[in-house]
Design a protein around this motif. Structure first.
Motif, PDB file in Angstrom:
ATOM      1  N   PRO A  51       0.835  -1.211   0.000  1.00 11.93           N
ATOM      2  CA  PRO A  51       0.000   0.000   0.000  1.00 11.93           C
ATOM      3  C   PRO A  51       0.866   1.255   0.000  1.00 11.93           C
ATOM      4  O   PRO A  51       1.966   1.281   0.555  1.00 11.93           O
ATOM      5  CB  PRO A  51      -0.787  -0.117   1.318  1.00 11.93           C
ATOM      6  N   GLU A  55      -2.935   4.902   1.302  1.00 10.35           N
ATOM      7  CA  GLU A  55      -3.729   3.667   1.358  1.00 10.35           C
ATOM      8  C   GLU A  55      -3.540   2.966   2.700  1.00 10.35           C
ATOM      9  O   GLU A  55      -4.495   2.446   3.278  1.00 10.35           O
ATOM     10  CB  GLU A  55      -3.335   2.749   0.206  1.00 10.35           C
ATOM     11  N   ILE A  81      -2.180  -4.599  -1.733  1.00  9.81           N
ATOM     12  CA  ILE A  81      -3.175  -3.976  -2.606  1.00  9.81           C
ATOM     13  C   ILE A  81      -3.071  -4.582  -4.001  1.00  9.81           C
ATOM     14  O   ILE A  81      -1.968  -4.777  -4.520  1.00  9.81           O
ATOM     15  CB  ILE A  81      -2.967  -2.447  -2.703  1.00  9.81           C
ATOM     16  N   ARG A 101      -7.653  -1.969  -5.054  1.00 12.15           N
ATOM     17  CA  ARG A 101      -7.685  -0.509  -4.901  1.00 12.15           C
ATOM     18  C   ARG A 101      -9.117   0.002  -4.926  1.00 12.15           C
ATOM     19  O   ARG A 101      -9.485   0.907  -4.168  1.00 12.15           O
ATOM     20  CB  ARG A 101      -6.861   0.137  -6.019  1.00 12.15           C
ATOM     21  N   LEU A 104     -10.787  -0.439  -1.581  1.00 13.41           N
ATOM     22  CA  LEU A 104     -10.299   0.513  -0.601  1.00 13.41           C
ATOM     23  C   LEU A 104     -10.895   1.898  -0.811  1.00 13.41           C
ATOM     24  O   LEU A 104     -11.187   2.619   0.146  1.00 13.41           O
ATOM     25  CB  LEU A 104      -8.769   0.582  -0.688  1.00 13.41           C
TER      26      LEU A 104
END
Length: 293
Positions: A51, A55, A81, A101, A104
């Motif tokens: 990340p 993130e 990720i 991604r 997230l």
């Protein structure tokens, strides 16, 4: 089947020390718990990345809440990720937890927590590493099966290209070899044909257990909301929250992935599915959605 193949090849190459190759192959499964090997698998085979700072700042507080509820040490696992526009998550090997991604960026913290709790359950329940080891040790058998199928296609193609008499003779000879092998090693054929069904049933049971584990941590309502939205999207009704645990399913040797299935599958497809349908998952979550749970 894989063990038979490895033993046969090992002793064909080294008649007096083939056992050494067999032992090395059996011991190779321990690499599933070797951190550098895990990182290499995550990066090169699962196409995951570490990340970014932003993130990580988004992901780690949610992960800490999930692991605190579960009573496990969150730092024992690595967060990764996947650069993907699909909404997905995975638990892989012994310590890898990955999210896309898109997941997230688009899931609320509560729904992201439900996804991560499900993936943590795969680790706590041993589903991730057992799936990896199962896939790894089954690989020689799978490769042999692929080789047999390709050889059969080659024989059929040659039979069609040759003149009629020679082609028919070649096909009959190949069929005779197949029948002779099937009669002599019927137990191998039976295993190849029947094994996928109980293995798929075990995988579906693991998914239900992971759902229930996440719900027991208090993520039941959020988990149910995501599953209900998945069902609405699969049936064409759409939904306010355009998410699903996995808009794209993935199978492989290195992860247990939450995957969506529509309700229009045939019986064999359902028996071979690695994940239960929406109704089954929601039914098993219903006990956790009542007041007081």
């Amino acid at each position: 089947m894989s063990l038979v193949i490895v033993v046969t090849i090992s002793y064909a190459l080294l008649p007096h020390s083939g056992w050494l190759i067999v032992l090395l192959w059996l011991a190779s499964g321990t690499l599933a718990f070797h951190r550098p090997t895990e990182s290499a698998l995550a990066r090169h085979l699962l196409n995951l990345r570490y990340p970014t700072p932003s993130e990580r700042a988004r992901l780690e507080p949610v992960w800490r809440e999930v692991t605190a509820r579960a009573g496990v040490e969150g730092r024992a696992y690595e967060l990764w990720i996947e650069e993907s526009d699909d909404l997905n998550a995975l638990a892989a090997a012994g310590h890898i937890v990955g999210v896309t991604r898109f997941s997230l960026e688009n899931l609320t913290s509560s729904h992201l927590g439900a996804v991560l709790a499900h993936e943590l359950a795969h680790h706590v329940g041993g589903h991730a590493w057992s799936s990896l080891l199962g896939e790894w040790y089954a690989l020689p058998g799978r490769l042999a099966w692929v080789g047999v199928r390709r050889l059969a296609r080659l024989v059929i193609a040659l039979g069609r290209r040759l003149n009629s008499c020679l082609g028919v003779a070649l096909l009959l000879a190949a069929a005779g070899v197949v029948v002779a092998f099937a009669l002599a090693y019927w137990f191998v054929i039976l295993a190849l044909v029947m094994a996928p069904y109980p293995l798929a049933a075990v995988a579906r049971r693991a998914e239900l257990r992971a759902d229930q584990h996440a719900a027991a941590l208090g993520f039941g309502p959020m988990l149910a909301e995501v599953l209900q939205t998945m069902h609405a999207e699969a049936s064409g009704a759409g939904g306010a929250m355009t998410t699903s645990f996995a808009a794209r399913g993935r199978t492989g040797a290195f992860g247990t992935v939450v995957r969506a299935h529509d309700g229009r599958r045939g019986l064999l497809a359902k028996l071979l599915a690695s994940h239960p349908d929406y109704h089954t998952r929601l039914h098993h979550l219903s006990a956790y959605l009542s007041p007081g749970r």
